[in-house]
Enzyme design. Structure first.
Site, PDB file in Angstrom:
ATOM      1  CB  ALA A 389      -1.027  -0.026   1.242  1.00  0.00           C
ATOM      2  CB  CYS A 390       1.789   3.574  -2.101  1.00  0.00           C
ATOM      3  SG  CYS A 390       1.705   3.492  -3.960  1.00  0.00           S
ATOM      4  CG  ASP A 391      -0.290   8.970  -0.873  1.00  0.00           C
ATOM      5  OD1 ASP A 391      -1.119   8.723  -0.235  1.00  0.00           O
ATOM      6  OD2 ASP A 391       0.317  10.233  -1.034  1.00  0.00           O
ATOM      7  CB  SER A 397       2.837   0.409  -3.578  1.00  0.00           C
ATOM      8  OG  SER A 397       2.323   0.279  -4.982  1.00  0.00           O
ATOM      9  CB  ILE A 422      -2.337   4.022   1.822  1.00  0.00           C
ATOM     10  CG1 ILE A 422      -2.105   2.983   3.543  1.00  0.00           C
ATOM     11  CG2 ILE A 422      -2.692   5.599   1.808  1.00  0.00           C
ATOM     12  CD1 ILE A 422      -1.590   3.497   4.202  1.00  0.00           C
TER      13      ILE A 422
END
Length: 592
Positions: A389-391, A397, A422
């Site tokens: 999970a990333c922005d 990711s 995320i």
């Protein structure tokens, strides 16, 4: 925090919010771009029936989806629905694509309904929850749609027209390259999302609707400036910066992960001149050749860029390639001059410090302070899903998920490994969530019951080996044994005939020296045709290398620590990872 810093933080957080609204909807923009390129009267395959979808998709579908996404990011599905309602009011009050209006009304509407729920919901009688929820959302959405129709739509209409005329003036006067004077430094400071998704994408869509393509989609996405700097480090850099630059160039140019070259700029601020010169020259070339993309290219990979250039013909593709090439060459030349005339030694600590600075900036850009989990990987339990999970749920990711997916597959584990934004995480006890350290707090908020692991770098983390080892049922926590004295250079003779892998162990602060040692021994192995693989791992990941057929190389002051994590491995302790004669001695013994 001073006023200047506060403003920077606010702009960075705005950029992150804008990116979170636009990035999930990039597929819609691509679909619209291809539809436009093929079926409008000037397209490759003019078709009146299919072309009828072009205008409604841009005017209704794209803004409504952005408004829904913006609302959902603030207050889940309930916020998304009311965000879509409010966005439609703005659409009906304007004659231009309401991208900016959607970015404003989606989050605003969700915030309003969220505050309403916080005040009213606790007082609702049992059995009336659904009635109150539905009518409150409907009525508040109705009011916000009227507000957007009367005020937001007309305001954005005026603002868009003013900005569009400004862009048209810059393009017609051949001044648009000057925008890169601001864009290139902004990228390194993580302000690119606010510029790209907040201004360039909406205006680019407006321009693409009229002309079929837009130069604005290339201003920030052009990978040429970053590629030029990384190539300069490849030829003229020093230490670990030189050793790591080729791999970084591949990831940046092909993978589209521009963030990977930011530490190199931060390490030598004079290189801002190189990326500015590259950006200006690349945009100037594109402007003169009339090149452009039919839709945003995301991520900024050369593959994605050429994919968005291809619908307008081979001439446009060649023009775009020329713009990228010129940007890379100019950036390379300027960076080469700077590096060749740099009398100071660029040390590994410089690069590590620059990476830390970039990590800190990125954390601020995402609205988070530096946050980390315990260094050791937690007891994983019964895990069925792994999510990176990333922005935005893209970029690094996706690459991290690909790396771990391959390791999971090789270990024979039936566990799916995916990546997502995320903000879209769902809480589940059978899920392992892998995030960057600066996003650990947000992951805990969205998935409190899930097992969570924070890493410093999605592309290279020793925790992946710990995860796979633990999931496979092995004991990843190596027994801790006492080691009163470190092994000296000459206390042990390593027989490479019995070794299957060489591992350089280090902590986070000494990645550079380990990388240089790795490069040194790889060069020696190559000269003597030794086929043993070499890699570097942080101490906490040594549990996966606790075997007699593996030799772990450390400095004398850290050998005892390495022995604690991998007591069954063979250990080579040296005074210097780079200049020790032990590497040649090992090879000589092997050849006897």
């Amino acid at each position: 925090m001073n006023e200047k810093t506060s403003l920077k933080v606010k702009v960075q957080r705005l950029g992150s919010a804008l990116s979170n609204m636009v990035m999930p909807n990039i597929p819609i923009l691509i679909a619209w771009g291809v539809l436009t390129a093929l079926f409008i009267p000037d397209g490759f395959l003019p078709n009146k029936d299919f072309a009828a979808m072009v205008d409604p998709m841009l005017k209704y579908l794209i803004p409504i989806m952005i408004g829904y996404t913006g609302g959902r990011n603030v207050y889940d599905a309930r916020g998304g629905v009311i965000g879509a309602i409010a966005t439609f009011g703005a659409i009906a009050g304007s004659d231009v694509p309401m991208i900016l209006g959607a970015m404003a009304m989606g989050p605003l509407a969700a915030w309003v309904i969220k505050k309403f729920d916080e005040v009213v919901v606790p007082h609702v009688k049992a059995g009336f929850e659904m009635l109150v929820n539905n009518f409150s959302a409907g009525l508040i959405g109705f009011v916000l749609a009227l507000f957007a129709h009367l005020l937001v739509g007309p305001f954005v209409d005026i603002l868009t027209n003013v900005l569009a005329k400004g862009v048209d003036f810059l393009v017609s006067a051949h001044l648009i390259p000057l925008a890169n004077i601001f864009i290139e430094p902004a990228k390194v400071l993580f302000l690119n999302n606010a510029i790209n998704h907040g201004i360039l994408t909406p205006l680019g869509l407006e321009q693409a609707q009229a002309t079929g393509k837009s130069l604005l989609f290339l201003l920030e996405a052009n990978p040429g400036p970053g590629l030029g700097v990384l190539l300069a480090f490849t030829f003229f850099g020093k230490g670990s910066a030189k050793a790591t630059a080729p791999g970084a160039a591949l990831i940046q140019f092909i993978g589209g992960i521009h963030e990977i070259y930011f530490p190199y700029i931060m390490m030598k601020p004079a290189l801002f001149l190189a990326v500015i010169a590259g950006g200006v020259s690349g945009t100037f070339t594109n402007n003169m050749l009339g090149s452009g993309l039919v839709a945003p290219a995301s991520p900024g990979s050369i593959i994605a860029i050429l994919g968005m250039a291809a619908p307008k013909g081979i001439g446009n593709v060649l023009a775009v390639i020329a713009g990228v090439t010129v940007a890379a060459v100019v950036s390379f030349l300027v960076a080469s001059v700077i590096l060749k005339n740099d009398k100071s030694m660029v040390s590994d600590e410089d690069l590590a410090a620059a990476q830390a600075t970039v990590s800190s900036s990125k954390a601020v850009a995402k609205g988070q302070a530096q946050a980390g989990l315990d260094a050791a990987v937690a007891e994983l339990g019964d895990i069925k899903h792994i999510i990176f999970a990333c922005d935005a749920g893209m970029g690094s990711s996706a690459m991290g998920a690909s790396i771990l997916r391959d390791k999971v597959k090789k270990a024979g584990l039936d566990i799916d490994v995916t990546n997502r934004a995320i903000s879209t995480l769902t809480d589940a006890s059978d899920t392992l969530v892998v995030t960057q350290e600066e996003l650990a707090d947000r992951a805990a908020k969205y998935a409190p019951s899930s097992t969570r692991v924070a890493v410093s770098n999605f592309l290279n983390s020793p925790k992946y080996e710990e995860i796979v080892t633990t999931l496979a049922g092995a004991d990843s926590a190596a027994p801790i044994i006492a080691a009163e004295t470190a092994v000296s250079d000459n206390d042990v003779e390593i027989d490479l005939n019995q070794i299957d892998e060489v591992v350089f162990a280090h902590d986070a602060a000494h990645t550079g020296s380990a990388t240089m040692g790795l490069e040194t021994i790889q060069a020696i192995f190559k000269n003597h045709d030794v086929k043993i693989p070499v890699m570097d791992v942080e101490f906490l990941g040594l549990g996966a290398y606790n075997a007699a057929n593996i030799v772990i190389v450390t400095t004398t002051d850290t050998t005892a620590l390495a022995q604690k994590y991998a007591p069954n491995a063979q250990h080579l302790s040296v005074e210097s990872l780079i200049t020790t004669p032990e590497y040649d001695k090992m090879v000589a013994r092997m050849e006897k």
